[in-house]
Write a protein that holds these residues in place. Structure first.
Motif, mmCIF file in Angstrom:
data_model
loop_
_atom_site.group_PDB
_atom_site.id
_atom_site.type_symbol
_atom_site.label_atom_id
_atom_site.label_comp_id
_atom_site.label_asym_id
_atom_site.label_seq_id
_atom_site.Cartn_x
_atom_site.Cartn_y
_atom_site.Cartn_z
ATOM 1 N N GLY A 1 0.822 -1.206 0.000
ATOM 2 C CA GLY A 1 0.000 0.000 0.000
ATOM 3 C C GLY A 1 0.850 1.247 0.000
ATOM 4 N N GLY A 2 0.252 2.360 -0.416
ATOM 5 C CA GLY A 2 0.982 3.625 -0.432
ATOM 6 C C GLY A 2 0.076 4.781 -0.061
ATOM 7 N N GLN A 3 0.365 5.945 -0.635
ATOM 8 C CA GLN A 3 -0.408 7.152 -0.365
ATOM 9 C C GLN A 3 -0.058 8.222 -1.399
ATOM 10 O OE1 GLN A 3 -0.734 10.693 3.016
ATOM 11 N NE2 GLN A 3 0.749 9.095 3.295
ATOM 12 N N ASP A 4 -1.031 8.964 -1.835
ATOM 13 C CA ASP A 4 -0.926 10.140 -2.708
ATOM 14 C C ASP A 4 -1.618 9.983 -4.050
ATOM 15 O OD1 ASP A 4 0.400 11.801 -0.916
ATOM 16 O OD2 ASP A 4 2.382 11.131 -1.588
ATOM 17 N N THR B 1 -0.605 26.136 21.146
ATOM 18 C CA THR B 1 -1.843 25.368 21.168
ATOM 19 C C THR B 1 -2.971 26.188 20.547
ATOM 20 O OG1 THR B 1 -2.416 26.182 23.379
ATOM 21 C CG2 THR B 1 -1.153 24.125 23.247
ATOM 22 N N GLY B 2 -4.004 25.480 20.128
ATOM 23 C CA GLY B 2 -5.185 26.150 19.612
ATOM 24 C C GLY B 2 -4.991 26.838 18.270
ATOM 25 N N ILE B 3 -4.115 26.297 17.440
ATOM 26 C CA ILE B 3 -3.902 26.878 16.113
ATOM 27 C C ILE B 3 -5.147 26.639 15.257
ATOM 28 C CG2 ILE B 3 -2.506 26.770 14.003
ATOM 29 C CD1 ILE B 3 -0.254 25.569 15.834
ATOM 30 N N PRO B 4 -5.774 27.677 14.690
ATOM 31 C CA PRO B 4 -6.938 27.466 13.833
ATOM 32 C C PRO B 4 -6.583 26.532 12.681
ATOM 33 C CG PRO B 4 -6.661 29.798 14.332
ATOM 34 C CD PRO B 4 -5.418 29.109 14.814
ATOM 35 N N ALA B 5 -7.409 25.502 12.485
ATOM 36 C CA ALA B 5 -7.041 24.467 11.521
ATOM 37 C C ALA B 5 -8.235 23.941 10.742
ATOM 38 C CB ALA B 5 -6.344 23.311 12.243
ATOM 39 N N THR B 6 -7.935 23.430 9.566
ATOM 40 C CA THR B 6 -8.892 22.678 8.766
ATOM 41 C C THR B 6 -8.222 21.380 8.368
ATOM 42 O OG1 THR B 6 -9.968 24.655 7.868
ATOM 43 C CG2 THR B 6 -10.228 22.617 6.637
ATOM 44 N N LEU B 7 -8.853 20.259 8.687
ATOM 45 C CA LEU B 7 -8.307 18.944 8.378
ATOM 46 C C LEU B 7 -9.320 18.174 7.527
ATOM 47 C CD1 LEU B 7 -6.868 18.002 11.891
ATOM 48 C CD2 LEU B 7 -5.661 19.063 9.974
ATOM 49 N N PHE B 8 -8.921 17.857 6.308
ATOM 50 C CA PHE B 8 -9.807 17.175 5.382
ATOM 51 C C PHE B 8 -9.709 15.658 5.524
ATOM 52 C CE2 PHE B 8 -9.009 21.331 3.478
ATOM 53 C CZ PHE B 8 -10.298 21.724 3.138
ATOM 54 N N LYS B 9 -10.667 14.961 4.956
ATOM 55 C CA LYS B 9 -10.701 13.500 5.012
ATOM 56 C C LYS B 9 -10.172 12.909 3.709
ATOM 57 C CE LYS B 9 -14.654 13.226 8.158
ATOM 58 N NZ LYS B 9 -16.042 12.720 8.350
ATOM 59 N N ALA B 10 -9.494 11.769 3.837
ATOM 60 C CA ALA B 10 -8.961 11.062 2.678
ATOM 61 C C ALA B 10 -9.742 9.759 2.483
ATOM 62 C CB ALA B 10 -7.484 10.764 2.880
ATOM 63 N N GLN B 11 -9.416 9.016 1.419
ATOM 64 C CA GLN B 11 -10.085 7.740 1.175
ATOM 65 C C GLN B 11 -9.156 6.747 0.487
ATOM 66 O OE1 GLN B 11 -13.340 7.986 -1.778
ATOM 67 N NE2 GLN B 11 -12.583 10.034 -2.280
ATOM 68 N N ILE B 12 -9.431 5.473 0.718
ATOM 69 C CA ILE B 12 -8.663 4.410 0.079
ATOM 70 C C ILE B 12 -9.090 4.281 -1.382
ATOM 71 C CG2 ILE B 12 -8.234 1.920 0.017
ATOM 72 C CD1 ILE B 12 -8.533 1.833 3.003
ATOM 73 N N VAL B 13 -8.109 4.098 -2.255
ATOM 74 C CA VAL B 13 -8.384 3.798 -3.663
ATOM 75 C C VAL B 13 -7.796 2.429 -3.995
ATOM 76 C CG1 VAL B 13 -7.957 4.451 -6.062
ATOM 77 C CG2 VAL B 13 -8.409 6.214 -4.363
ATOM 78 N N THR B 14 -8.630 1.580 -4.563
ATOM 79 C CA THR B 14 -8.208 0.256 -5.031
ATOM 80 C C THR B 14 -8.583 0.124 -6.504
ATOM 81 O OG1 THR B 14 -10.325 -0.804 -4.506
ATOM 82 C CG2 THR B 14 -8.693 -0.687 -2.728
ATOM 83 N N ARG B 15 -8.292 -1.020 -7.079
ATOM 84 C CA ARG B 15 -8.681 -1.257 -8.471
ATOM 85 C C ARG B 15 -10.193 -1.111 -8.644
ATOM 86 N NH1 ARG B 15 -7.705 -6.239 -11.006
ATOM 87 N NH2 ARG B 15 -6.450 -5.483 -12.763
ATOM 88 N N ALA C 1 -2.136 -2.749 -12.770
ATOM 89 C CA ALA C 1 -1.313 -3.917 -13.096
ATOM 90 C C ALA C 1 -1.354 -4.985 -12.010
ATOM 91 C CB ALA C 1 0.135 -3.475 -13.314
ATOM 92 N N GLY C 2 -1.811 -4.617 -10.813
ATOM 93 C CA GLY C 2 -1.891 -5.583 -9.723
ATOM 94 C C GLY C 2 -0.629 -5.696 -8.897
ATOM 95 N N THR C 3 0.305 -4.752 -9.043
ATOM 96 C CA THR C 3 1.543 -4.806 -8.260
ATOM 97 C C THR C 3 1.515 -3.879 -7.042
ATOM 98 O OG1 THR C 3 2.552 -3.166 -9.736
ATOM 99 C CG2 THR C 3 2.939 -5.498 -10.240
ATOM 100 N N GLN C 4 0.439 -3.132 -6.872
ATOM 101 C CA GLN C 4 0.189 -2.363 -5.656
ATOM 102 C C GLN C 4 -1.281 -2.558 -5.304
ATOM 103 O OE1 GLN C 4 2.024 1.513 -5.339
ATOM 104 N NE2 GLN C 4 0.393 2.334 -4.046
ATOM 105 N N SER C 5 -1.567 -2.723 -4.020
ATOM 106 C CA SER C 5 -2.924 -3.080 -3.602
ATOM 107 C C SER C 5 -3.843 -1.880 -3.443
ATOM 108 C CB SER C 5 -2.870 -3.851 -2.276
ATOM 109 O OG SER C 5 -2.002 -4.958 -2.381
ATOM 110 N N PHE C 6 -3.300 -0.764 -2.960
ATOM 111 C CA PHE C 6 -4.127 0.420 -2.729
ATOM 112 C C PHE C 6 -3.242 1.645 -2.609
ATOM 113 C CE2 PHE C 6 -2.902 -0.971 1.501
ATOM 114 C CZ PHE C 6 -2.579 0.220 2.157
ATOM 115 N N THR C 7 -3.854 2.785 -2.695
ATOM 116 C CA THR C 7 -3.212 4.051 -2.366
ATOM 117 C C THR C 7 -4.219 4.880 -1.586
ATOM 118 O OG1 THR C 7 -2.007 5.979 -3.232
ATOM 119 C CG2 THR C 7 -3.904 5.216 -4.498
ATOM 120 N N ILE C 8 -3.787 5.996 -1.059
ATOM 121 C CA ILE C 8 -4.679 6.897 -0.340
ATOM 122 C C ILE C 8 -4.850 8.158 -1.177
ATOM 123 C CG2 ILE C 8 -5.084 8.225 1.761
ATOM 124 C CD1 ILE C 8 -5.150 5.193 2.181
ATOM 125 N N TYR C 9 -6.099 8.497 -1.419
ATOM 126 C CA TYR C 9 -6.434 9.645 -2.253
ATOM 127 C C TYR C 9 -6.747 10.836 -1.364
ATOM 128 C CZ TYR C 9 -9.234 12.458 -5.570
ATOM 129 O OH TYR C 9 -9.735 13.460 -6.340
#
Length: 360
Positions: free
Chosen positions: A254-257, A313-327, A268-276
Motif C-alpha cells: 500500500g501507499g499514499q498520494d 496550542t489552539g492553532i486554527p485548523a482545517t483537516l480534510f478526510k482522505a479515502q482508500i483507492v483500489t482497483r 497492473a496488480g503490483t500495488q494493492s491500494f493508495t490513499i487519495y
C-alpha cells in the motif's frame, strides 16, 4: 523606456493577465511585496502533486479572489537551507502572509517565530510547522495511517492474523510521518502476527526504500513476510521494484498520494491500494485563508478545528478526510474527479487490464 512607463505598462498587463500568469508561473524573483503579496514555499518536486496541483491551484484561487495580488513562489527541492533563504527573502521584501510547507518542520521554528514578531502570518500547509503559525491546513494524518492499515488488512483478507508485515515509514523530518505510523499501528497491532521490520526512510526516498526492501528480502527470504506497508507512493515504487527483482508477486503493498505510477501499479496488480487526498479543497482553502489574513479578515468560517504544535496550542485548523483507492473504486474516485486521465492511466500494456476494470 523609462521607469515610469515600465511601471505603467506592468500595471496594465497585471490587470489583464493576472489569472493566467498566476496559474502557470514558476519561481518568481520579484513578485511584489507588502499588502498585495502572498508567499508560497513548497518543500520539493519529487512528489508530482506539488508542482502539478498544489502550486497551480493555489495560484489560480488567489488570482480569482484578488486581481491585484501577487504570488511569490519558491520550491526548496528538499533543502532546508534553501527554504530558509527563500523564507527570509520573503520577509525582507515585506511579504506579510506566507503559505509554508516545511522541508523540516522543527527547523523552521526560529524563522516562523521571528517573522511573527514582525507581523508576518505563516500558514502551515500540509505539514504542521513548528513556531507561532497563524493557521494550519492539511488532512487528518492519523486517520490516513488508519486507512493505510485497513488497506493492508483488507489485502491480506482471512490470512491477516497469521501474516508478518514490513513497514516503511515516512521521512524523520516530516511531522506527518509519525501520525501515519501511529494510525497504521493502531489498526495493524494485534490484527497481524508481527511487524518483522520497520524503518523510517529519509526524504521519502524511493531509492532508499528499494534498498531497504532488498535487504529485508535477502535477510528474511522471499517467504519471510506477507505484506509491505509503505507510507507513500514514491517509496512504494521502489519497494515494488525490489519485489519484482526478487521474483515476488501478489505481495500486498500500500501507499499514499494517488500518483499516476501508483495508480498504474494498481491496474497492473503490483500495488494493492493508495490513499487519495484530493488536493483541490486543501489548496483552495489555504489560498482563501491567506487572502483573508492578508486583508485582516476573520478565518473562523474556514477553520473548523484546532491543532497544537510543540510551542503553540489552539492553532486554527482545517483537516480534510482522505479515502482508500483500489482497483475496484478507481473509476468512482480519481478518474471521476479528473485526478488522472484514462489515456495516461491505461497507456501501453495496461490497456487490457483497464478494459477489464471499465476504465477505458
Amino acid at each position: 523606456m523609462n521607469a515610469i512607463m515600465r511601471r505603467a505598462l506592468t500595471g496594465a498587463m497585471a490587470l489583464s493577465l493576472a489569472a493566467p500568469l498566476a496559474a502557470c508561473g514558476s519561481e518568481q524573483q520579484d513578485a511584489g511585496a507588502g499588502k498585495d503579496s502572498i508567499g508560497l514555499l513548497l518543500p520539493e518536486s519529487k512528489a508530482a502533486r506539488y508542482e502539478k496541483f498544489d502550486r497551480r491551484i493555489i495560484s489560480s484561487r488567489i488570482a480569482s479572489l484578488c486581481l491585484e495580488c501577487k504570488l511569490d513562489y519558491h520550491n526548496a527541492e528538499q533543502k532546508v537551507d534553501a527554504q530558509k533563504r527563500q523564507f527570509d527573502a520573503l520577509v525582507d521584501k515585506g511579504v506579510k502572509v506566507i503559505i509554508l510547507d516545511p522541508v523540516d518542520a522543527a527547523a523552521v521554528k526560529g524563522w516562523v517565530d521571528s517573522a511573527a514578531k514582525k507581523g508576518v502570518k505563516v500558514i502551515a500547509y500540509d505539514r504542521l510547522a513548528e513556531g507561532d503559525v497563524a493557521a494550519y491546513v492539511s488532512y487528518d494524518n492519523e486517520k490516513i495511517g488508519r486507512l493505510q492499515g485497513q488497506g493492508i488488512l483488507a489485502a491480506l483478507g482471512s490470512q491477516a492474523a497469521a501474516s508478518d508485515v514490513v513497514m516503511m515509514n515516512g521521512s524523520p523530518t516530516d511531522p506527518n510521518a509519525p501520525s501515519y505510523k501511529k494510525g497504521a499501528h493502531a489498526v495493524l497491532d494485534g490484527k497481524v502476527r508481527k511487524i518483522i521490520y520497520e524503518k523510517s526512510i529519509p526524504d521519502w526516498s524511493a531509492k532508499a526504500a528499494k534498498k531497504e526492501m532488498t535487504d529485508v528480502i535477502n535477510a528474511e527470504g522471499p517467504e519471510g513476510f506477507d505484506a509491505v506497508y509503505s507510507a507513500n507512493d514514491g517509496m512504494a515504487g521502489g519497494i515494488a521494484a525490489a519485489l519484482k527483482s526478487a521474483g515476488l508477486k501478489n505481495v500486498p503493498l500500500g501507499g499514499q498520494d494517488a500518483e499516476l505510477p501508483a495508480l498504474q501499479r494498481l491496474v497492473a496488480g503490483t500495488q494493492s491500494f493508495t490513499i487519495y487526498k484530493e488536493v483541490r479543497p486543501e489548496a483552495e482553502t489555504a489560498a482563501e485563508i491567506a487572502f483573508r489574513l492578508l486583508r485582516g479578515k476573520s478565518i473562523k468560517s474556514l477553520t473548523s478545528t484546532t491543532a497544537d504544535n510543540s510551542s503553540k496550542t489552539g492553532i486554527p485548523a482545517t483537516l480534510f478526510k482522505a479515502q482508500i483507492v483500489t482497483r475496484k473504486n478507481m473509476k468512482d474516485t480519481v478518474v471521476r474527479d479528473g485526478t488522472v486521465r484514462t489515456d495516461l492511466l491505461c497507456a501501453g500494456d495496461l490497456a487490457a487490464a483497464c478494459k477489464s476494470l471499465d476504465l477505458e
